[in-house]
Write a protein that holds these residues in place. Structure first.
Motif, PDB file in Angstrom:
ATOM      1  N   LEU A 113      11.398  -2.100 -14.552  1.00  0.00           N
ATOM      2  CA  LEU A 113      11.384  -2.351 -13.108  1.00  0.00           C
ATOM      3  C   LEU A 113      11.100  -3.830 -12.844  1.00  0.00           C
ATOM      4  O   LEU A 113      11.697  -4.441 -11.960  1.00  0.00           O
ATOM      5  CB  LEU A 113      10.330  -1.478 -12.428  1.00  0.00           C
ATOM      6  CG  LEU A 113      10.614   0.023 -12.366  1.00  0.00           C
ATOM      7  CD1 LEU A 113       9.479   0.740 -11.636  1.00  0.00           C
ATOM      8  CD2 LEU A 113      11.941   0.294 -11.668  1.00  0.00           C
ATOM      9  N   GLY A 114      10.187  -4.401 -13.624  1.00  0.00           N
ATOM     10  CA  GLY A 114       9.935  -5.832 -13.505  1.00  0.00           C
ATOM     11  C   GLY A 114      11.159  -6.648 -13.879  1.00  0.00           C
ATOM     12  O   GLY A 114      11.482  -7.646 -13.233  1.00  0.00           O
ATOM     13  N   ALA A 115      11.861  -6.213 -14.938  1.00  0.00           N
ATOM     14  CA  ALA A 115      13.074  -6.917 -15.365  1.00  0.00           C
ATOM     15  C   ALA A 115      14.160  -6.825 -14.306  1.00  0.00           C
ATOM     16  O   ALA A 115      14.933  -7.776 -14.107  1.00  0.00           O
ATOM     17  CB  ALA A 115      13.569  -6.336 -16.682  1.00  0.00           C
ATOM     18  N   PHE A 116      14.254  -5.683 -13.622  1.00  0.00           N
ATOM     19  CA  PHE A 116      15.204  -5.517 -12.520  1.00  0.00           C
ATOM     20  C   PHE A 116      14.921  -6.547 -11.417  1.00  0.00           C
ATOM     21  O   PHE A 116      15.825  -7.250 -10.951  1.00  0.00           O
ATOM     22  CB  PHE A 116      15.102  -4.095 -11.976  1.00  0.00           C
ATOM     23  CG  PHE A 116      15.905  -3.846 -10.730  1.00  0.00           C
ATOM     24  CD1 PHE A 116      17.280  -3.692 -10.793  1.00  0.00           C
ATOM     25  CD2 PHE A 116      15.284  -3.760  -9.494  1.00  0.00           C
ATOM     26  CE1 PHE A 116      18.031  -3.457  -9.642  1.00  0.00           C
ATOM     27  CE2 PHE A 116      16.022  -3.523  -8.336  1.00  0.00           C
ATOM     28  CZ  PHE A 116      17.399  -3.366  -8.418  1.00  0.00           C
ATOM     29  N   ALA A 117      13.648  -6.665 -11.041  1.00  0.00           N
ATOM     30  CA  ALA A 117      13.273  -7.642 -10.013  1.00  0.00           C
ATOM     31  C   ALA A 117      13.513  -9.068 -10.518  1.00  0.00           C
ATOM     32  O   ALA A 117      14.021  -9.926  -9.786  1.00  0.00           O
ATOM     33  CB  ALA A 117      11.806  -7.455  -9.624  1.00  0.00           C
ATOM     34  N   GLY A 118      13.162  -9.317 -11.783  1.00  0.00           N
ATOM     35  CA  GLY A 118      13.345 -10.651 -12.343  1.00  0.00           C
ATOM     36  C   GLY A 118      14.801 -11.059 -12.418  1.00  0.00           C
ATOM     37  O   GLY A 118      15.147 -12.219 -12.187  1.00  0.00           O
ATOM     38  N   ALA A 119      15.681 -10.099 -12.732  1.00  0.00           N
ATOM     39  CA  ALA A 119      17.109 -10.398 -12.820  1.00  0.00           C
ATOM     40  C   ALA A 119      17.675 -10.778 -11.458  1.00  0.00           C
ATOM     41  O   ALA A 119      18.490 -11.699 -11.345  1.00  0.00           O
ATOM     42  CB  ALA A 119      17.859  -9.199 -13.395  1.00  0.00           C
ATOM     43  N   LEU A 120      17.259 -10.075 -10.406  1.00  0.00           N
ATOM     44  CA  LEU A 120      17.732 -10.407  -9.063  1.00  0.00           C
ATOM     45  C   LEU A 120      17.200 -11.775  -8.610  1.00  0.00           C
ATOM     46  O   LEU A 120      17.888 -12.522  -7.912  1.00  0.00           O
ATOM     47  CB  LEU A 120      17.299  -9.328  -8.075  1.00  0.00           C
ATOM     48  CG  LEU A 120      17.951  -7.952  -8.247  1.00  0.00           C
ATOM     49  CD1 LEU A 120      17.381  -6.961  -7.253  1.00  0.00           C
ATOM     50  CD2 LEU A 120      19.472  -8.046  -8.101  1.00  0.00           C
TER      51      LEU A 120
END
Length: 510
Positions: free
Chosen positions: A66-73
């Protein structure tokens, strides 16, 4: 003999050095995947966090995603503003915070917060590193360069598996704190090394730093010679597209979907990253010890040992992709890998359906170890195909004005579905056992069909020439620059110059 001349692509050790060093970010992501797989079955970790059930264990694992999802955006706009290189450095600082919180965690809350923060850095890494590698590499080496990201991921997984295996013998909480803390060392190396890496020439042009971009291309490809024909052609193609993009810059994610050509590429980029998760690789990597236990490898150390062997298989079988993906092409490699993965899942599920492992019962050891062998074949098939190409494809298909945001959306798709897989896999293993394998057999078949019917081949095209392949608005202008010819006088002068500098000519008469 025709008077037409063709500029041959360049191969430079400086490009290799830059893309290899940047891939340390992939190592950090892979290390986390591998280290959590081992920690989840360590007795001291289980006791310290009160024996978490399958759902809680799945969330502890997956909150990083979930953190990686936010970081990617977040990575797309950040990369456009401050550049690919500086974005990687920002991600490293965030990584330090998340890793430190996990290593010193005294409660579930601190562990979860640390994993989420570390995930933000992973999202920034995986978006910007592949874009950076693709923008530095010549067309004939781009697949190889971006494949290094996947190699670093699986190498990190392997290293973490074996560190976890060794630390499992420690009779204290250090058995899980040490593997987590060791991540800090390569992240410090990445941060310090970034000071010596070049900026992306395409990003420099997009920010109006044209002279710096030209000299960066020259340093990368021709020992600083800004008049080298390959450097000039590369620079001219970039500038042709930048002129167009100054008028049509993509300022938001919503704008990616308004242009037909870019919208198609967004769908393909998000699609390939989404499919990479539904074929089942991270179900195997995150929960390998539990999968091996379901096949009869009981006990913490035997299952960790099998997981470590699986990590070696992943590393070894990624090497062919690095060497040959630019020759094999993207489509054929994906289809071949999908066939291997789907077949291995089908066989493993069938064996465990007919000969399920029963603790203390009369078990067919050969059949159960056969299922374990199929997991090794699955990992091998993934490693030379879907592993690297799911990162290569989104990094190479977008125009400069949309590359950071397009790759960002594609990477975010990977992580959100990675999260979903992380949540459902332990429940599937616990409740439907062999059905888990059949599920991933079906998803491999479906994904193979999608690739066959909808994904065009992209090998050996410059990033600007992708506009021609996908019918972009500036395709005609790019075609003109790509087809530029050099007269005989230029040929003779350039051959003499290149022989003096490189020992060989980079111009071939066609």
């Amino acid at each position: 003999m025709s008077e037409d001349l063709k500029i041959l692509p360049k191969t430079s050790w400086k490009v290799y050095l830059a893309v290899v060093f940047a891939s340390i970010g992939g190592f950090l992501f892979g290390y986390d995947q591998g280290v959590m797989s081992g920690i989840l079955v360590m007795p001291y970790w289980i006791h310290y966090f009160n024996d978490p059930d399958d759902v809680r264990r799945g969330f502890i694992t997956s909150i990083l995603l979930l953190g990686a999802f936010a970081g990617a955006l977040f990575a797309g706009p950040l990369s456009e503003r401050i550049g690919r290189k500086i974005s990687i450095m920002v991600g490293t600082v965030i990584f330090w915070l998340g890793t430190s919180m996990q290593t010193g965690a005294t409660s579930d809350g601190l562990l979860l917060a640390g994993r989420f923060i570390q995930g933000i850095s992973v999202g920034i890494y995986s978006t910007n590193i592949t874009v950076y590698q693709s923008e530095l590499s010549p067309p004939h080496l781009r697949g190889r360069a971006v494949s290094l990201q996947q190699f670093s991921i699986v190498f990190g997984i392997m290293v973490a598996f074996w560190i976890g295996y060794g630390c499992a013998y420690i009779q204290s909480d250090a058995s899980w704190r040490i593997p987590l803390g060791l991540q800090l060392a390569p992240s410090v190396l990445l941060f310090c090394g970034c000071f010596f890496l070049p900026y992306s020439p395409r990003w420099l042009c997009s920010r109006g730093r044209y002279d710096e971009a030209l000299h960066t291309l020259a340093r990368l490809h021709s020992n600083g010679d800004i008049d080298d024909p390959y450097v000039r052609q590369e620079y001219d193609e970039i500038m042709e597209q930048i002129k167009f993009e100054d008028e049509k810059a993509v300022k938001s994610y919503a704008e990616l979907f308004r242009n037909r050509s870019i919208r198609k590429r967004v769908i393909l980029g998000m699609g390939i990253q989404t499919m990479q998760q539904w074929i089942g690789i991270n179900a195997v990597l995150y929960y390998a010890p539990f999968i091996f236990r379901s096949a009869g490898m009981t006990g913490t150390l035997p299952s960790l040992l099998a997981t470590g062997v699986n990590g070696i298989v992943c590393v070894v079988c990624t090497i062919p992709a690095i060497l040959f993906v630019d020759k094999w092409g993207r489509r054929n490699t994906l289809l071949a890998g999908g066939a291997g993965m789907g077949g291995s899942m089908l066989i493993a599920g069938s064996l465990l359906k007919v000969y399920p492992y029963v603790e203390g019962g009369d078990n067919n050891t050969s059949a159960q170890y056969g299922a374990v062998a199929m997991m090794f074949i699955f990992s091998a098939s993934f490693s030379f195909s879907w592993g690297p190409i799911a990162w290569i494809y989104p990094a190479e298909i977008f125009p400069t004005r949309a590359r950071a945001k397009g790759a960002s959306l594609a990477t975010a798709s990977n992580y959100i579905f990675n999260f979903v897989i992380g949540q459902i896999t332990p429940i599937m293993i616990e409740n439907i056992a062999f059905g888990t394998y059949m599920f991933f057999f079906a998803t491999n078949v479906i994904c193979g069909l999608i690739v066959f019917f909808f994904y065009p081949e992209t090998k050996n095209r410059s990033l600007e020439e992708m506009e021609i392949l996908f019918g972009g608005d500036e395709a005609d202008a790019i075609q003109t620059v790509a087809a530029r010819k050099y007269d005989g006088a230029n040929l003779e002068q350039t051959e003499k110059h290149q022989v003096a500098d490189d020992g060989h000519s980079s111009i071939e008469k066609s």
